[in-house]
Design a protein around this motif. Structure first.
Motif, PDB file in Angstrom:
ATOM      1  N   TYR A  66      46.425  -2.912   2.451  1.00  0.00           N
ATOM      2  CA  TYR A  66      46.983  -2.173   1.323  1.00  0.00           C
ATOM      3  C   TYR A  66      47.514  -3.130   0.268  1.00  0.00           C
ATOM      4  CZ  TYR A  66      49.525   1.395  -1.208  1.00  0.00           C
ATOM      5  OH  TYR A  66      49.969   2.230  -2.187  1.00  0.00           O
ATOM      6  N   PHE A  67      48.023  -4.269   0.720  1.00  0.00           N
ATOM      7  CA  PHE A  67      48.525  -5.269  -0.221  1.00  0.00           C
ATOM      8  C   PHE A  67      47.475  -6.335  -0.527  1.00  0.00           C
ATOM      9  CE2 PHE A  67      52.402  -3.649   1.872  1.00  0.00           C
ATOM     10  CZ  PHE A  67      52.965  -3.074   0.750  1.00  0.00           C
ATOM     11  N   GLY A  68      46.218  -5.990  -0.212  1.00  0.00           N
ATOM     12  CA  GLY A  68      45.126  -6.887  -0.558  1.00  0.00           C
ATOM     13  C   GLY A  68      45.027  -8.118   0.314  1.00  0.00           C
ATOM     14  N   GLN A  69      45.579  -8.072   1.517  1.00  0.00           N
ATOM     15  CA  GLN A  69      45.520  -9.244   2.386  1.00  0.00           C
ATOM     16  C   GLN A  69      44.802  -8.915   3.688  1.00  0.00           C
ATOM     17  OE1 GLN A  69      49.537 -10.833   2.715  1.00  0.00           O
ATOM     18  NE2 GLN A  69      49.512 -11.431   0.566  1.00  0.00           N
ATOM     19  N   GLN A  70      44.167  -9.946   4.250  1.00  0.00           N
ATOM     20  CA  GLN A  70      43.407  -9.738   5.481  1.00  0.00           C
ATOM     21  C   GLN A  70      44.191 -10.211   6.687  1.00  0.00           C
ATOM     22  OE1 GLN A  70      39.652 -11.613   4.933  1.00  0.00           O
ATOM     23  NE2 GLN A  70      38.844  -9.851   3.811  1.00  0.00           N
ATOM     24  N   ALA A  71      43.892  -9.614   7.831  1.00  0.00           N
ATOM     25  CA  ALA A  71      44.592 -10.022   9.045  1.00  0.00           C
ATOM     26  C   ALA A  71      43.709  -9.773  10.250  1.00  0.00           C
ATOM     27  CB  ALA A  71      45.887  -9.232   9.182  1.00  0.00           C
ATOM     28  N   GLN A  72      44.125 -10.297  11.372  1.00  0.00           N
ATOM     29  CA  GLN A  72      43.455 -10.057  12.644  1.00  0.00           C
ATOM     30  C   GLN A  72      44.287  -9.041  13.423  1.00  0.00           C
ATOM     31  OE1 GLN A  72      40.545 -11.581  13.622  1.00  0.00           O
ATOM     32  NE2 GLN A  72      40.585 -12.253  11.483  1.00  0.00           N
ATOM     33  N   PRO A  73      43.672  -8.362  14.404  1.00  0.00           N
ATOM     34  CA  PRO A  73      44.476  -7.456  15.234  1.00  0.00           C
ATOM     35  C   PRO A  73      45.706  -8.202  15.764  1.00  0.00           C
ATOM     36  CG  PRO A  73      42.164  -7.216  15.761  1.00  0.00           C
ATOM     37  CD  PRO A  73      42.255  -8.352  14.777  1.00  0.00           C
ATOM     38  N   CYS A  74      46.878  -7.579  15.636  1.00  0.00           N
ATOM     39  CA  CYS A  74      48.103  -8.356  15.740  1.00  0.00           C
ATOM     40  C   CYS A  74      48.698  -8.436  17.137  1.00  0.00           C
ATOM     41  CB  CYS A  74      49.133  -7.780  14.784  1.00  0.00           C
ATOM     42  SG  CYS A  74      49.813  -6.187  15.313  1.00  0.00           S
ATOM     43  N   GLY A  75      48.353  -7.498  18.010  1.00  0.00           N
ATOM     44  CA  GLY A  75      48.952  -7.515  19.336  1.00  0.00           C
ATOM     45  C   GLY A  75      50.410  -7.105  19.338  1.00  0.00           C
ATOM     46  N   ASN A  76      50.943  -6.690  18.211  1.00  0.00           N
ATOM     47  CA  ASN A  76      52.348  -6.306  18.149  1.00  0.00           C
ATOM     48  C   ASN A  76      52.536  -5.038  17.328  1.00  0.00           C
ATOM     49  OD1 ASN A  76      55.072  -6.545  18.714  1.00  0.00           O
ATOM     50  ND2 ASN A  76      55.487  -7.887  16.960  1.00  0.00           N
ATOM     51  N   CYS A  77      51.627  -4.067  17.540  1.00  0.00           N
ATOM     52  CA  CYS A  77      51.806  -2.739  16.952  1.00  0.00           C
ATOM     53  C   CYS A  77      51.320  -1.743  17.998  1.00  0.00           C
ATOM     54  CB  CYS A  77      51.018  -2.591  15.653  1.00  0.00           C
ATOM     55  SG  CYS A  77      49.248  -2.410  15.854  1.00  0.00           S
ATOM     56  N   ASP A  78      51.656  -0.465  17.817  1.00  0.00           N
ATOM     57  CA  ASP A  78      51.321   0.498  18.870  1.00  0.00           C
ATOM     58  C   ASP A  78      49.818   0.607  19.116  1.00  0.00           C
ATOM     59  OD1 ASP A  78      50.947   1.703  16.436  1.00  0.00           O
ATOM     60  OD2 ASP A  78      52.005   3.555  16.935  1.00  0.00           O
TER      61      ASP A  78
END
Ligand code: ADP
Ligand code: ZN
Length: 616
Positions: A393-405
């Motif tokens: 949403y803020f225009g940034q990429q990430a990997q699956p974080c392992g710290n969300c539900d």
């Protein structure tokens, strides 16, 4: 007098690195801080986008100390200016503020200090900058830079718009050569462009930080009984810890706070309907006491930089992802593990859609509200990592974080096309065959074939769709409706939230090639506390055997804070105390090496900390 505390402490302010270490007690800059500081020190304009807790304040505080003159900070947070100034004075920085809460005499003294250059930083509310007297005052002293905090308040379509911010373009016109640095934690491209235009910061360098807050665990749970679910969360995961609970309405704020207190949790309400004094008192208690829960509308929280807020809970759906991210960002500014938890259900979607329908303003405004809500709903309904969605949403990429539900317990999805068809055709039949509209409850009863009084009254058992959805539970049907609403395949209208079709419903209903509807499986259990691997690890900055020493240091800090009438974290943050407990320094030099222990604090508290460590 507060405003010009420690005039005797003369800094040999040579360079930024030096100030960082001596004044703030930190070894190194974080992320883009150094680049930003250097850019502003050398006279450049900057637009800084950093998540809450990212370390924005240093970006203008250090240049203000390094450059000649007084740094003028524009901030909407009048209620917090005293705290901000106290915290700076505690570091040996000469800071003051001008706002409407002061007496004439207090203001005059601060103004004198500004003119004679006896201040490093001067905080001002934006409405003051509209006064000719303020502009003339600024002309009489030397300004090193203008910092515009919470700069998203200038964005008219944003969630925190403040008309006074529009007047800030005067800064550039009147003092074109003084560097300006605008800072915000709200950062979609659209908002950023609006800030740049309205503040005439088009020439400014933009610094966009990584928006991830890895220590925050994001969780969105299906709502059953929100208050009970909250209580469960507080008891099992956050007993005795400080947190913020957001509610949409003042009445719910009151009810929720009462409910928590009745259940033995220290909670206070906060909303715009309370007296100013009550609000200020509650805010002050939240900052000064350990482990208080603040139940609030979104009127609370901007600029609250209490570092040890361990959880932020939303019991109602926020209106936008930007608002949600900013509110949840108030958790865990100290970098320690924290929870962002939300309870979300069908009623939230109905309510928010209704609010938009009834909202004032033109169609363009309503469309903008709808877009914001859609993004929020997409986040709630996603089967992917929440953090990936948020950052995207803020225009940034990430990997699956392992710290969300969704990472910790991946939800399943199912093909809900047939269910959606059954539901939509029930709505169609009620309308075409009976000329009726009903809300979710009755529609579900029809689908499930329940013989209620209301079914008999309207003879809905004679509809051909009666009972065709007996294969799904009430809860599952509510999930179907909620998700169809979220995907705009269904809509609600009127005061009773009756269900109606949308332009896209037909695509699902058509016989040939119907649009496939993927739905998230409704979890059976409600709120299993999630534990991640990283979460444990993150808390292990301190070995478990140091815990009693940490508690001892906290007790010392609490007593000192009471004596000096300050918030405990102004003395030292938890993260600093944890390091002290882990390292157990025996000399002032060893203590000085710990992050968060600057010169002034070392001089003031160093010996007392060493004594507290000896008192085992
Ligand atoms: P923001 O205003 O962006 O929300 P703050 O300026 O309040 O964030 O900083 C968040 C926390 O991080 C504060 O406790 C601050 O003291 C700490 N901090 C900022 N920069 C550094 C740094 N370079 N090293 C260590 N701690 C830092
Ligand atoms: Zn994740």
């Amino acid at each position: 007098m507060r405003a010009v505390a420690s005039p005797d402490l003369a800094f040999e302010v040579t360079n930024a690195q030096h100030v960082l270490q001596r004044v703030f007690g930190y070894d190194s800059f974080r992320g883009a801080q150094q680049e930003i500081v250097e850019h502003v020190v050398s006279g450049g304009d900057a637009l800084v986008l950093m998540p809450t807790g990212g370390g924005k304040s240093l970006c203008y505080q250090i240049p203000a100390l390094v450059r000649s003159g007084v740094g003028v900070v524009v901030s909407p947070l009048i209620a917090l200016m005293q705290d901000q100034v106290d915290a700076l004075n505690e570091l040996g920085v000469r800071a003051g503020f001008l706002n409407s809460t002061q007496t004439f005499e207090q203001r005059r003294r601060t103004e004198d200090a500004f003119v004679s250059g006896d201040l490093d930083l001067l905080y001002l509310a934006p409405e003051r900058l509209r006064l000719d007297s303020t502009l003339e005052l600024l002309d009489r002293g030397e300004v090193s830079l203008f910092a515009i905090d919470e700069a998203h308040c200038v964005a008219q379509w944003g969630h925190d718009f403040r008309p006074d911010y529009l007047a800030l373009s005067v800064l550039h016109e009147r003092w074109p050569s003084i560097p300006r640095i605008a800072l915000t934690a709200t950062a979609t491209d659209a908002t950023r462009r609006e800030i740049a235009t309205r503040l005439e910061l088009t020439e400014a360098r933009h610094f966009v930080a990584d928006f991830d807050r890895p220590n925050i665990q994001y969780r969105i749970a299906p709502k059953n009984d929100a208050k009970k679910q909250l209580l469960q969360l507080l008891r099992t995961e956050h007993a005795g810890e400080a947190g913020i609970v957001y509610r949409l309405s003042r009445a719910e704020v009151e009810r929720t706070a009462e409910f928590l207190v009745a259940n033995g949790i220290d909670a206070l309400p906060y909303h715009a309907g309370l007296d100013k004094e009550v609000r200020a008192a509650h805010q002050s208690r939240f900052l000064r006491e350990d482990g208080l829960v603040m139940v609030a509308t979104i009127a609370f929280g901007m600029g609250i930089d209490k570092p040890d807020v361990r959880f932020v809970a939303h019991l109602d759906l926020p209106k936008s992802v930007e608002g949600y991210y900013q509110e949840t960002g108030r958790a865990g500014r100290d970098g320690l593990p924290s929870t962002a938890w939300m309870a979300y259900g069908l009623q939230d979607v109905v309510q928010q859609r209704k609010l938009i329908e009834l909202s004032e303003g033109d169609d363009a405004h309503r469309r903008s509200l709808s877009r914001h809500l859609d993004a929020m709903l997409a986040l709630c309904e996603t089967v992917e990592c929440r953090r990936i969605q948020l950052l995207a949403y803020f225009g940034q990429q990430a990997q699956p974080c392992g710290n969300c539900d969704t990472c910790l317990a991946p939800p399943e999805s199912w093909d809900g096309t047939v269910a959606a068809q059954k539901l939509l055709s029930t709505v169609v039949r009620l309308d075409r065959e009976r000329n009726q509209k009903f809300g979710a409850g009755q529609v579900i009863d029809i689908l499930r074939g329940k013989k209620t009084a209301k079914i008999e009254q309207f003879r809905h058992d004679t509809l051909s769709v009666f009972g065709v959805g007996a294969d799904l539970s009430d809860n599952e049907w509510r999930g179907v409706i909620r998700q169809l609403l979220a995907q705009r395949l269904l809509a609600v209208e009127g005061d009773f939230g009756t269900l109606v079709l949308t332009e896209s419903s037909g695509e699902v209903l058509r016989r040939e090639n119907p649009r496939q509807v993927l739905l998230r499986t409704e979890p059976k259990r409600t709120s299993a506390p999630a534990k991640s691997k990283d979460r444990k690890q993150a808390a292990q900055d301190m070995p478990p055997e140091a815990e009693p020493i940490f508690q001892q240091l906290r007790a010392w800090r609490a007593a000192t804070a009471r004596e000096e009438n300050k918030a405990p974290f102004i003395i030292f943050h938890d993260s600093t105390l944890r390091q002290i407990a882990a390292i157990q320094p025996s000399t002032l030099d060893e203590l000085a090496a710990i992050s968060g222990v600057g010169e002034q604090k070392l001089a003031k508290y160093g010996q007392a900390v060493l004594n507290a460590l000896q008192d085992e």
